[in-house]
Design a protein around this motif. Sequence first.
Motif, PDB file in Angstrom:
ATOM      1  N   SER A 116       0.856  -1.176   0.000  1.00  0.00           N
ATOM      2  CA  SER A 116       0.000   0.000   0.000  1.00  0.00           C
ATOM      3  C   SER A 116       0.895   1.229   0.000  1.00  0.00           C
ATOM      4  O   SER A 116       1.864   1.307   0.742  1.00  0.00           O
ATOM      5  CB  SER A 116      -0.902  -0.005   1.238  1.00  0.00           C
ATOM      6  N   ILE A 117       0.555   2.165  -0.885  1.00  0.00           N
ATOM      7  CA  ILE A 117       1.349   3.379  -1.015  1.00  0.00           C
ATOM      8  C   ILE A 117       0.673   4.487  -0.237  1.00  0.00           C
ATOM      9  O   ILE A 117      -0.511   4.763  -0.422  1.00  0.00           O
ATOM     10  CB  ILE A 117       1.505   3.771  -2.487  1.00  0.00           C
ATOM     11  N   ALA A 118       1.424   5.124   0.626  1.00  0.00           N
ATOM     12  CA  ALA A 118       0.865   6.195   1.435  1.00  0.00           C
ATOM     13  C   ALA A 118       0.460   7.368   0.553  1.00  0.00           C
ATOM     14  O   ALA A 118       1.104   7.663  -0.449  1.00  0.00           O
ATOM     15  CB  ALA A 118       1.879   6.650   2.479  1.00  0.00           C
ATOM     16  N   VAL A 119      -0.635   8.004   0.926  1.00  0.00           N
ATOM     17  CA  VAL A 119      -1.128   9.173   0.197  1.00  0.00           C
ATOM     18  C   VAL A 119      -0.824  10.423   1.013  1.00  0.00           C
ATOM     19  O   VAL A 119      -1.098  10.480   2.213  1.00  0.00           O
ATOM     20  CB  VAL A 119      -2.640   9.071  -0.057  1.00  0.00           C
ATOM     21  N   ILE A 120      -0.249  11.403   0.355  1.00  0.00           N
ATOM     22  CA  ILE A 120       0.095  12.664   1.008  1.00  0.00           C
ATOM     23  C   ILE A 120      -0.928  13.721   0.614  1.00  0.00           C
ATOM     24  O   ILE A 120      -1.307  13.827  -0.555  1.00  0.00           O
ATOM     25  CB  ILE A 120       1.508  13.119   0.602  1.00  0.00           C
ATOM     26  N   THR A 121      -1.372  14.484   1.570  1.00  0.00           N
ATOM     27  CA  THR A 121      -2.354  15.534   1.317  1.00  0.00           C
ATOM     28  C   THR A 121      -1.859  16.871   1.860  1.00  0.00           C
ATOM     29  O   THR A 121      -1.321  16.937   2.967  1.00  0.00           O
ATOM     30  CB  THR A 121      -3.707  15.204   1.978  1.00  0.00           C
ATOM     31  N   LYS A 122      -2.016  17.887   1.046  1.00  0.00           N
ATOM     32  CA  LYS A 122      -1.649  19.247   1.467  1.00  0.00           C
ATOM     33  C   LYS A 122      -2.867  20.142   1.326  1.00  0.00           C
ATOM     34  O   LYS A 122      -3.524  20.168   0.279  1.00  0.00           O
ATOM     35  CB  LYS A 122      -0.508  19.781   0.602  1.00  0.00           C
ATOM     36  N   THR A 123      -3.176  20.901   2.369  1.00  0.00           N
ATOM     37  CA  THR A 123      -4.305  21.815   2.370  1.00  0.00           C
ATOM     38  C   THR A 123      -3.819  23.212   2.709  1.00  0.00           C
ATOM     39  O   THR A 123      -2.992  23.385   3.615  1.00  0.00           O
ATOM     40  CB  THR A 123      -5.377  21.382   3.402  1.00  0.00           C
ATOM     41  N   THR A 124      -4.322  24.189   1.992  1.00  0.00           N
ATOM     42  CA  THR A 124      -3.944  25.578   2.265  1.00  0.00           C
ATOM     43  C   THR A 124      -5.102  26.335   2.908  1.00  0.00           C
ATOM     44  O   THR A 124      -6.268  26.023   2.684  1.00  0.00           O
ATOM     45  CB  THR A 124      -3.529  26.309   0.971  1.00  0.00           C
ATOM     46  N   ALA A 125      -4.748  27.332   3.684  1.00  0.00           N
ATOM     47  CA  ALA A 125      -5.753  28.169   4.338  1.00  0.00           C
ATOM     48  C   ALA A 125      -6.053  29.386   3.465  1.00  0.00           C
ATOM     49  O   ALA A 125      -5.421  29.600   2.434  1.00  0.00           O
ATOM     50  CB  ALA A 125      -5.228  28.613   5.704  1.00  0.00           C
ATOM     51  N   SER A 126      -7.005  30.189   3.874  1.00  0.00           N
ATOM     52  CA  SER A 126      -7.327  31.422   3.151  1.00  0.00           C
ATOM     53  C   SER A 126      -6.104  32.333   3.140  1.00  0.00           C
ATOM     54  O   SER A 126      -5.418  32.493   4.151  1.00  0.00           O
ATOM     55  CB  SER A 126      -8.487  32.150   3.832  1.00  0.00           C
ATOM     56  N   GLY A 127      -5.823  32.907   1.978  1.00  0.00           N
ATOM     57  CA  GLY A 127      -4.694  33.802   1.847  1.00  0.00           C
ATOM     58  C   GLY A 127      -3.353  33.115   1.736  1.00  0.00           C
ATOM     59  O   GLY A 127      -2.317  33.766   1.637  1.00  0.00           O
ATOM     60  N   GLY A 143      -3.168  26.980  -4.752  1.00  0.00           N
ATOM     61  CA  GLY A 143      -3.813  28.226  -4.369  1.00  0.00           C
ATOM     62  C   GLY A 143      -4.469  28.181  -3.007  1.00  0.00           C
ATOM     63  O   GLY A 143      -4.475  27.164  -2.309  1.00  0.00           O
ATOM     64  N   SER A 144      -5.062  29.303  -2.647  1.00  0.00           N
ATOM     65  CA  SER A 144      -5.717  29.464  -1.353  1.00  0.00           C
ATOM     66  C   SER A 144      -6.929  28.535  -1.199  1.00  0.00           C
ATOM     67  O   SER A 144      -7.622  28.226  -2.161  1.00  0.00           O
ATOM     68  CB  SER A 144      -6.147  30.925  -1.215  1.00  0.00           C
ATOM     69  N   ARG A 145      -7.149  28.067   0.022  1.00  0.00           N
ATOM     70  CA  ARG A 145      -8.281  27.188   0.363  1.00  0.00           C
ATOM     71  C   ARG A 145      -8.377  26.001  -0.596  1.00  0.00           C
ATOM     72  O   ARG A 145      -9.453  25.646  -1.075  1.00  0.00           O
ATOM     73  CB  ARG A 145      -9.597  27.962   0.345  1.00  0.00           C
ATOM     74  N   SER A 146      -7.272  25.385  -0.868  1.00  0.00           N
ATOM     75  CA  SER A 146      -7.224  24.263  -1.814  1.00  0.00           C
ATOM     76  C   SER A 146      -6.652  23.029  -1.138  1.00  0.00           C
ATOM     77  O   SER A 146      -5.980  23.107  -0.106  1.00  0.00           O
ATOM     78  CB  SER A 146      -6.375  24.636  -3.033  1.00  0.00           C
ATOM     79  N   LEU A 279     -11.283  37.014  -4.566  1.00  0.00           N
ATOM     80  CA  LEU A 279     -10.499  37.936  -3.733  1.00  0.00           C
ATOM     81  C   LEU A 279     -10.556  37.540  -2.263  1.00  0.00           C
ATOM     82  O   LEU A 279      -9.593  37.738  -1.513  1.00  0.00           O
ATOM     83  CB  LEU A 279     -11.008  39.362  -3.921  1.00  0.00           C
ATOM     84  N   GLU A 280     -11.682  36.970  -1.830  1.00  0.00           N
ATOM     85  CA  GLU A 280     -11.786  36.483  -0.452  1.00  0.00           C
ATOM     86  C   GLU A 280     -10.701  35.446  -0.170  1.00  0.00           C
ATOM     87  O   GLU A 280     -10.041  35.472   0.872  1.00  0.00           O
ATOM     88  CB  GLU A 280     -13.161  35.859  -0.204  1.00  0.00           C
ATOM     89  N   ARG A 281     -10.529  34.520  -1.114  1.00  0.00           N
ATOM     90  CA  ARG A 281      -9.528  33.464  -0.932  1.00  0.00           C
ATOM     91  C   ARG A 281      -8.116  34.029  -0.996  1.00  0.00           C
ATOM     92  O   ARG A 281      -7.245  33.646  -0.215  1.00  0.00           O
ATOM     93  CB  ARG A 281      -9.711  32.385  -2.003  1.00  0.00           C
ATOM     94  N   TYR A 282      -7.893  34.900  -1.962  1.00  0.00           N
ATOM     95  CA  TYR A 282      -6.550  35.445  -2.147  1.00  0.00           C
ATOM     96  C   TYR A 282      -6.087  36.268  -0.940  1.00  0.00           C
ATOM     97  O   TYR A 282      -4.941  36.186  -0.515  1.00  0.00           O
ATOM     98  CB  TYR A 282      -6.511  36.348  -3.393  1.00  0.00           C
ATOM     99  N   TYR A 283      -7.019  37.082  -0.400  1.00  0.00           N
ATOM    100  CA  TYR A 283      -6.636  38.026   0.649  1.00  0.00           C
ATOM    101  C   TYR A 283      -7.102  37.649   2.056  1.00  0.00           C
ATOM    102  O   TYR A 283      -6.850  38.384   3.010  1.00  0.00           O
ATOM    103  CB  TYR A 283      -7.176  39.421   0.300  1.00  0.00           C
ATOM    104  N   ASN A 284      -7.782  36.534   2.189  1.00  0.00           N
ATOM    105  CA  ASN A 284      -8.255  36.060   3.487  1.00  0.00           C
ATOM    106  C   ASN A 284      -9.122  37.114   4.187  1.00  0.00           C
ATOM    107  O   ASN A 284      -8.881  37.508   5.331  1.00  0.00           O
ATOM    108  CB  ASN A 284      -7.074  35.673   4.390  1.00  0.00           C
ATOM    109  N   VAL A 285     -10.130  37.568   3.445  1.00  0.00           N
ATOM    110  CA  VAL A 285     -11.081  38.536   4.000  1.00  0.00           C
ATOM    111  C   VAL A 285     -12.504  38.020   3.726  1.00  0.00           C
ATOM    112  O   VAL A 285     -12.694  37.080   2.955  1.00  0.00           O
ATOM    113  CB  VAL A 285     -10.921  39.935   3.356  1.00  0.00           C
ATOM    114  N   HIS A 286     -13.463  38.670   4.367  1.00  0.00           N
ATOM    115  CA  HIS A 286     -14.857  38.318   4.124  1.00  0.00           C
ATOM    116  C   HIS A 286     -15.592  39.550   3.597  1.00  0.00           C
ATOM    117  O   HIS A 286     -15.512  40.646   4.186  1.00  0.00           O
ATOM    118  CB  HIS A 286     -15.528  37.847   5.416  1.00  0.00           C
ATOM    119  N   PHE A 287     -16.298  39.359   2.482  1.00  0.00           N
ATOM    120  CA  PHE A 287     -17.068  40.454   1.891  1.00  0.00           C
ATOM    121  C   PHE A 287     -18.546  40.318   2.253  1.00  0.00           C
ATOM    122  O   PHE A 287     -19.106  39.224   2.186  1.00  0.00           O
ATOM    123  CB  PHE A 287     -16.936  40.460   0.363  1.00  0.00           C
TER     124      PHE A 287
END
Length: 342
Positions: A116-127, A143-146, A279-287
Motif C-alpha cells: 500500500s502506497i501512502a497518500v500525502i495531502t496538502k491543504t492551504t488556508a485562506s490567503g 492556491g488558497s483554500r485548496s 479575492l476572499e480566498r486570495y486576501y483572506n477577507v470576508h465580503f
Amino acid sequence: MKHQEEIRRLFKMYLEGKTNARQNTILFHYLNNNKNAEQELSDLMGEAWEQEPAIRDNSAEANEGLEQLWTKIDHKKQKTIQRYQILKYAASLVMICSAVFVYKASQKKQPEIARSIAVITKTTASGEKVKMLLPDSSIVYLGSRSKISWPEHFEKGKVRNVSLEGEAFFEVKHDATSPFIIRSGKMETQVLGTSFNIYAYPEDKIFTVSVRTGKVGVIEKSPGARKTLSLLTAGMKIVYETDNGKFRINVGQVSEADSWTNNRFVFHDENLGSMLVKLERYYNVHFEVKSAKLKACRFNATFSDININEVMRQLKIMSSGHIKYKISDDKTKIVLWGETCE
C-alpha cells in the motif's frame, strides 16, 4: 560395494517415487537387517540434501530449523518401530523440504506483492499559497483554500494520479509512459507533460482548465461512462458548469493562467460577485454586499501585487464611484453598498 551402490540407487528412486513393490522390499529389508543402516540413512539423507536446488535456504536459521526436525524425529522413535518406517519419515521430510524450497523459489520469481502506497495531502488556508515538488519532479503551485493529494511515489510506467479540490497551476514533468491525471470531482484532466491551471472549487460550480504549454485532455465522468469534452492546446481554456454540464472553449485568454502565483490577479469581463469570491480566498477577507445588484457589475481588471485596500480603491474608481465600501479595523471584513454600475 555394488550392493551398497544399488541400495543408494534404490533410495534415490524411492525419494522420487519411482520404486516398485519388489524394489521397496529389497530396500526395506536391507535397512531393517543391517546394523549400519542408521548411519547409511543419515549419509543418504545428507547427499539428498546437498543435491537439492541451489536456491534452497542454507541460512543458519533454516539449518537450525531442520536440525530441530531431526531431533524431534529421533525423540519420537521407539525401539519397536521398523527401520523402513524411519525411511518413510525421512523420505517425506525431504519431499516436504523440497516442496518448501520450490515454493520459496517461485515466490522469489514472482513480483513482490503490491504494498500500500501512502497518500500525502496538502491543504492551504485562506490567503495562503504554496509551491511544491511532486515525486516525479513536477511542480505544483497550490492556491488558497485548496487541497491536493498524491501518492508518496509514482511507479514508472503507471498512471500518475493526483486529486485536486481548489486551484493549482501545474508544470508536469514529461513522461510518455506514465500519463499524469488530475481528478477533481467528476472531472479528469489528463496530460503527459505540459503547464496548465485548474480551477475546481466545488462551491463555485465552475471547473476551468487553462493551458499555457502542451496539450491537455478534459474528461467528464458519469456512472458507467466517460466523455472527452475537449483536447486543449496552448492558449485554450475550457469553462465547465458543474451543475448542468454545459461548457465552452475560450481561445487566446490564458496568457495569465499562472499570474496568481506571482500575486497578479487578472479578471476578463467578470462580474463583481465572482471576483469577490476569488479575492476572499486570495486576501483572506470576508465580503458582505448590502446590494445584490452590485454583484452584477462587470469588470476587466488586473491587480498586481497590491494589498486589499488598494484593490478596493481601484474597484471604486472603475465603478465610477458607484461602489462604496468600509474595511474593518482588523482588515478581515469588508462591507460593500451603493448603486448598480449601469
